[in-house]
Design a protein around this motif. Structure first.
Motif, PDB file in Angstrom:
ATOM      1  N   LEU A   1      30.273  35.025  21.108  1.00 45.51           N
ATOM      2  CA  LEU A   1      31.545  35.523  20.592  1.00 45.51           C
ATOM      3  C   LEU A   1      32.681  34.886  21.375  1.00 45.51           C
ATOM      4  O   LEU A   1      32.596  34.721  22.592  1.00 45.51           O
ATOM      5  CB  LEU A   1      31.632  37.049  20.745  1.00 45.51           C
ATOM      6  N   ALA A   2      33.734  34.527  20.669  1.00 45.15           N
ATOM      7  CA  ALA A   2      34.862  33.868  21.325  1.00 45.15           C
ATOM      8  C   ALA A   2      35.509  34.763  22.377  1.00 45.15           C
ATOM      9  O   ALA A   2      36.035  34.281  23.371  1.00 45.15           O
ATOM     10  CB  ALA A   2      35.889  33.451  20.276  1.00 45.15           C
ATOM     11  N   TYR A   3      35.478  36.076  22.147  1.00 49.02           N
ATOM     12  CA  TYR A   3      36.135  37.008  23.074  1.00 49.02           C
ATOM     13  C   TYR A   3      35.105  37.941  23.716  1.00 49.02           C
ATOM     14  O   TYR A   3      35.324  39.141  23.838  1.00 49.02           O
ATOM     15  CB  TYR A   3      37.207  37.811  22.328  1.00 49.02           C
ATOM     16  N   LEU A   4      33.995  37.375  24.121  1.00 49.17           N
ATOM     17  CA  LEU A   4      32.931  38.141  24.751  1.00 49.17           C
ATOM     18  C   LEU A   4      33.439  38.788  26.040  1.00 49.17           C
ATOM     19  O   LEU A   4      33.880  38.100  26.959  1.00 49.17           O
ATOM     20  CB  LEU A   4      31.753  37.216  25.070  1.00 49.17           C
ATOM     21  N   PRO A   5      33.403  40.123  26.153  1.00 48.62           N
ATOM     22  CA  PRO A   5      33.846  40.767  27.400  1.00 48.62           C
ATOM     23  C   PRO A   5      32.915  40.396  28.560  1.00 48.62           C
ATOM     24  O   PRO A   5      31.698  40.401  28.398  1.00 48.62           O
ATOM     25  CB  PRO A   5      33.751  42.264  27.084  1.00 48.62           C
ATOM     26  N   ILE A   6      33.497  40.071  29.701  1.00 44.07           N
ATOM     27  CA  ILE A   6      32.707  39.683  30.876  1.00 44.07           C
ATOM     28  C   ILE A   6      33.044  40.619  32.027  1.00 44.07           C
ATOM     29  O   ILE A   6      34.216  40.912  32.293  1.00 44.07           O
ATOM     30  CB  ILE A   6      32.998  38.227  31.289  1.00 44.07           C
ATOM     31  N   TYR A   7      31.985  41.088  32.708  1.00 45.04           N
ATOM     32  CA  TYR A   7      32.138  41.993  33.850  1.00 45.04           C
ATOM     33  C   TYR A   7      31.456  41.369  35.062  1.00 45.04           C
ATOM     34  O   TYR A   7      30.367  40.810  34.953  1.00 45.04           O
ATOM     35  CB  TYR A   7      31.540  43.365  33.531  1.00 45.04           C
ATOM     36  N   LEU A   8      32.103  41.489  36.217  1.00 41.42           N
ATOM     37  CA  LEU A   8      31.602  40.891  37.457  1.00 41.42           C
ATOM     38  C   LEU A   8      31.268  41.970  38.468  1.00 41.42           C
ATOM     39  O   LEU A   8      32.096  42.833  38.765  1.00 41.42           O
ATOM     40  CB  LEU A   8      32.658  39.947  38.035  1.00 41.42           C
ATOM     41  N   THR A   9      30.043  41.921  39.004  1.00 41.53           N
ATOM     42  CA  THR A   9      29.632  42.834  40.071  1.00 41.53           C
ATOM     43  C   THR A   9      29.105  42.017  41.255  1.00 41.53           C
ATOM     44  O   THR A   9      29.023  40.795  41.200  1.00 41.53           O
ATOM     45  CB  THR A   9      28.550  43.827  39.598  1.00 41.53           C
ATOM     46  N   GLY A  10      28.723  42.725  42.321  1.00 40.35           N
ATOM     47  CA  GLY A  10      28.234  42.049  43.518  1.00 40.35           C
ATOM     48  C   GLY A  10      29.382  41.612  44.415  1.00 40.35           C
ATOM     49  O   GLY A  10      30.555  41.651  44.036  1.00 40.35           O
ATOM     50  N   ALA A  11      29.031  41.169  45.620  1.00 36.75           N
ATOM     51  CA  ALA A  11      30.054  40.802  46.610  1.00 36.75           C
ATOM     52  C   ALA A  11      30.244  39.304  46.746  1.00 36.75           C
ATOM     53  O   ALA A  11      31.180  38.856  47.404  1.00 36.75           O
ATOM     54  CB  ALA A  11      29.679  41.392  47.974  1.00 36.75           C
ATOM     55  N   GLY A  12      29.372  38.487  46.119  1.00 44.38           N
ATOM     56  CA  GLY A  12      29.393  37.043  46.347  1.00 44.38           C
ATOM     57  C   GLY A  12      30.701  36.372  45.984  1.00 44.38           C
ATOM     58  O   GLY A  12      31.205  35.521  46.726  1.00 44.38           O
ATOM     59  N   VAL A  13      31.279  36.733  44.831  1.00 39.31           N
ATOM     60  CA  VAL A  13      32.563  36.182  44.391  1.00 39.31           C
ATOM     61  C   VAL A  13      33.647  37.256  44.396  1.00 39.31           C
ATOM     62  O   VAL A  13      34.805  36.994  44.727  1.00 39.31           O
ATOM     63  CB  VAL A  13      32.440  35.558  42.982  1.00 39.31           C
ATOM     64  N   ALA A  14      33.248  38.484  44.051  1.00 38.02           N
ATOM     65  CA  ALA A  14      34.228  39.562  43.881  1.00 38.02           C
ATOM     66  C   ALA A  14      35.002  39.875  45.157  1.00 38.02           C
ATOM     67  O   ALA A  14      36.163  40.286  45.095  1.00 38.02           O
ATOM     68  CB  ALA A  14      33.532  40.825  43.370  1.00 38.02           C
ATOM     69  N   LYS A  15      34.395  39.674  46.333  1.00 39.90           N
ATOM     70  CA  LYS A  15      35.084  39.996  47.583  1.00 39.90           C
ATOM     71  C   LYS A  15      35.958  38.848  48.082  1.00 39.90           C
ATOM     72  O   LYS A  15      36.710  39.008  49.048  1.00 39.90           O
ATOM     73  CB  LYS A  15      34.076  40.399  48.664  1.00 39.90           C
ATOM     74  N   LEU A  16      35.867  37.688  47.435  1.00 44.52           N
ATOM     75  CA  LEU A  16      36.760  36.589  47.775  1.00 44.52           C
ATOM     76  C   LEU A  16      38.140  36.864  47.181  1.00 44.52           C
ATOM     77  O   LEU A  16      38.245  37.182  45.991  1.00 44.52           O
ATOM     78  CB  LEU A  16      36.227  35.281  47.184  1.00 44.52           C
TER      79      LEU A  16
END
Length: 375
Positions: free
Chosen positions: A312-327
């Motif tokens: 889908l062109a507007y696929l909702p994306i959710y990010l968890t974990g600390a690898g990128v989210a804490k940067l």
């Protein structure tokens, strides 16, 4: 009714987390104990020091000694690197048009799990993506009237070697029962907004040495991919690029702000383990960090292309974990690379609504739900 507590283990790629918790008020948790420890972890689907795992578990359990006499069962999260997902379709006829019962749905799940049995893997869960009742789609058919029910289901497997390893560890520590929970599925069912259940969503869990990418629909996973890359690789890159110890590289990573474009006179200042204060050109440091996030974005795009028939062109994306989210600026830079908006996937719990808490609290949520169903 007497309060029930569950003991849950979250098997991270570099940290082992455990929690004892029960139901709290207003859908919160009553946490009685929490412990985490750094351990050798796993890489590319293999534990690096398998022989030490039992001792690591034993050390973590010391935190919970007052509660262990009342607990004879342990819940263990299965990371994506030890999992696989298979779609399944099953159907039954009720013989006559009547109200659909919970037992009818359970019959569909049982049929799917029997068909899915395999000597090399264990079925961890059978979850619904959608149901069809006499031609009408629904997420929950219980209470509807119908004659024929079909189900589009998601079956999550765990590697047999993973199950055998942790069965032996749990048994040696005195537990009579072990229940395994798919970590990406638990997160999908806990941190994703309930109003998004009917639509496809993408859940990215980026940890220290591993990242999983799950395509979520209904209450199940349509697809699951994992690979050994995460925040620890960024630390290692900084260590090599600037000749730093891993500890100093980790401190430098915490200073990084990817949203800032540095000029020739902009630096990060780092007090090193040797007692000196070193300066590193902001643009150079940000470039090293950005490289790994761009690599992650490339893999995510490859996954989306693999899922092209469901893309889908507007696929909702959710990010968890600390690898990128804490940067600082990490999520936004990843979103820029993908050309998509990304929201944090966080537990719906006061004070715990951070992406790094998603895995352990999602596992606790699933464990308590399982205990409630079986009580």
């Amino acid at each position: 009714m007497k309060q029930k507590y569950v003991l849950v283990f979250d098997i991270g790629s570099s940290k082992l987390r455990a929690m004892v918790a029960g139901r709290g008020i207003n859908n919160t948790f009553a946490v009685k104990g929490y412990n985490e420890t750094t351990y050798d972890g796993f890489f590319e689907g293999e534990f690096l020091c398998k022989e030490k795992l039992r001792d690591v578990f034993e050390d973590v359990l010391k935190e919970f000694e007052p509660y262990l006499k009342k607990i004879n069962k342990v819940f263990i999260g299965v990371p994506a690197e030890f999992s696989s997902v298979m779609p399944a379709s099953v159907a039954i006829s009720l013989g006559e048009k009547r109200k659909i019962k919970k037992q009818d749905v359970e019959s569909l799940f049982y049929m799917a799990s029997e068909k899915a049995k395999n000597s090399e893997v264990e079925v961890v869960s059978v979850s619904p993506i959608s149901f069809d009742v006499d031609g009408g789609l629904t997420l929950d058919p219980v209470g509807d009237f119908g004659l024929n029910i079909s189900a589009n289901l998601s079956i999550v497997y765990a590697n047999k070697a993973f199950i055998d390893l942790f069965n032996n560890i749990a048994s040696s520590l005195g537990f009579n029962y072990v229940e395994y929970i798919s970590e990406p599925l638990a997160q999908a069912n806990f941190v994703l907004p309930s109003e998004k259940k009917e639509d496809l969503s993408l859940l990215i869990d980026c940890g220290d040495i591993t990242t999983s990418i799950a395509l979520v629909k209904g209450n199940g996973l349509s697809a699951l991919t994992s690979f050994s890359r995460g925040g620890g690789f960024i630390t290692n890159d900084l260590s090599e690029a600037f000749e730093l110890s891993i500890a100093d590289a980790e401190k430098l990573k915490r200073q990084v702000v990817l949203s800032v474009k540095g000029g020739a006179s902009d630096f990060y200042e780092l007090p090193t383990q040797g007692g000196r204060v070193e300066r590193f050109l902001l643009g150079s440091v940000n470039e090293v960090v950005s490289y790994r996030i761009e690599e992650l974005a490339e893999v995510i795009n490859q996954c989306l292309q693999t899922y092209s028939d469901q893309h889908l062109a507007y696929l909702p994306i959710y990010l968890t974990g600390a690898g990128v989210a804490k940067l600082k600026g990490g999520r936004d830079y990843l979103a820029k690379c993908l050309g998509r908006n990304i929201a944090y996937g966080v537990p719906p719990l006061p004070g715990k609504d951070k992406p790094e808490h998603a895995s352990i609290y999602s596992l606790v949520h699933s464990a308590l739900a399982s205990e409630f169903e079986n009580s």
